[in-house]
Design a protein around this motif. Sequence first.
Motif, PDB file in Angstrom:
ATOM      1  N   ARG A  75       0.822  -1.204   0.000  1.00 17.42           N
ATOM      2  CA  ARG A  75       0.000   0.000   0.000  1.00 17.42           C
ATOM      3  C   ARG A  75       0.859   1.259   0.000  1.00 17.42           C
ATOM      4  O   ARG A  75       0.493   2.280  -0.601  1.00 17.42           O
ATOM      5  N   TRP A 113       1.747   1.794  -3.459  1.00 23.87           N
ATOM      6  CA  TRP A 113       0.611   2.337  -4.219  1.00 23.87           C
ATOM      7  C   TRP A 113       0.491   3.840  -3.986  1.00 23.87           C
ATOM      8  O   TRP A 113       0.213   4.588  -4.936  1.00 23.87           O
ATOM      9  N   TRP A 116       0.319   6.415  -6.943  1.00 22.96           N
ATOM     10  CA  TRP A 116      -0.798   7.331  -7.108  1.00 22.96           C
ATOM     11  C   TRP A 116      -0.331   8.779  -7.218  1.00 22.96           C
ATOM     12  O   TRP A 116      -0.920   9.583  -7.958  1.00 22.96           O
ATOM     13  N   CYS A 160      -1.237  -0.853 -10.352  1.00 22.90           N
ATOM     14  CA  CYS A 160      -2.365  -0.506  -9.481  1.00 22.90           C
ATOM     15  C   CYS A 160      -3.037  -1.770  -8.957  1.00 22.90           C
ATOM     16  O   CYS A 160      -3.291  -1.910  -7.760  1.00 22.90           O
ATOM     17  N   LEU A 201      -0.683  -3.800  -6.530  1.00 16.91           N
ATOM     18  CA  LEU A 201      -0.430  -3.178  -5.232  1.00 16.91           C
ATOM     19  C   LEU A 201      -1.691  -3.040  -4.383  1.00 16.91           C
ATOM     20  O   LEU A 201      -1.593  -2.962  -3.152  1.00 16.91           O
ATOM     21  N   LEU A 202      -2.872  -3.026  -5.004  1.00 20.84           N
ATOM     22  CA  LEU A 202      -4.113  -2.867  -4.253  1.00 20.84           C
ATOM     23  C   LEU A 202      -4.888  -4.184  -4.062  1.00 20.84           C
ATOM     24  O   LEU A 202      -5.918  -4.176  -3.394  1.00 20.84           O
TER      25      LEU A 202
END
Length: 273
Positions: free
Chosen positions: A3, A6, A10, A30, A33-34
Amino acid sequence: MLRALWDALWAGAARRTLTAAHEARWLNLCGFLLRPGFGHEMDAWRVKQLGGPLAAGLAFPRAVQNRAEWWNLWKRVAGGLERGPQLRLHGEVAPWIVPRLAKKTKVKVAGSARPGTQEIREMWQAIGACERIDARLKQELGDVAIDDVVRGKAAPQQLWALARLGAREPLYGPLNCVVAAEAVAGWIERLLAVAVWPQPELLAFALVQIARVVDDRERDLDESLRDRLADRLAQLPGSGRSQVLLHEAVALDRAETGRLFDESLPVGLRVRE
């Protein structure tokens, strides 16, 4: 760690549109990582953030890899999507995979035109991972998948989706979205009538998930039907586990859970039934 990575990804989201390769890699990272979209603090916020820049679809909609990564992303993070976004995803996917809707659609996929065969298979996985859509919508999708199995035309991705759509025990979704036992019993009756199963190992896994005992009279199938299914599965190699799941209310092991998510879970995350 995933996270935190991420959060860094982001922060540079605006640069994902520099080239098609940038966008494809950004979408892939994305999802990685999520995954699975929940389980850690702030995950609901993180997944919700994706709705903004991706609402308009892909920046490079004609890039085949980007379209594949688009659906793979939603499959990976579906567990973090609320009911509304999952229903919107269904609205994008269903016109391409439900025959009764095929002639009515004017929907564009990921900002572009008609999807190809492989992309439609990836759509199956994306919508199969959406456990918060209504039971009637899941049943309709399952009906289509069963029709394709009976005709010998089901893709592996459809069988995976069937395991999620008709599961007696959702991985994260609410019980009021579980497909009715009567509907699933009808699916199994149709498949038991097929003399030779296509892709028997994949189909067997899906059948066990939609028929396994969960110790709930509303969701459990009739014992005699489960016995008949168990007898059919006994003819396949490695059927010992299926016999247990069809007769005892036991939790899935980590490998089975990973298979239902279609990849391993982040280390340290356990899904509780």
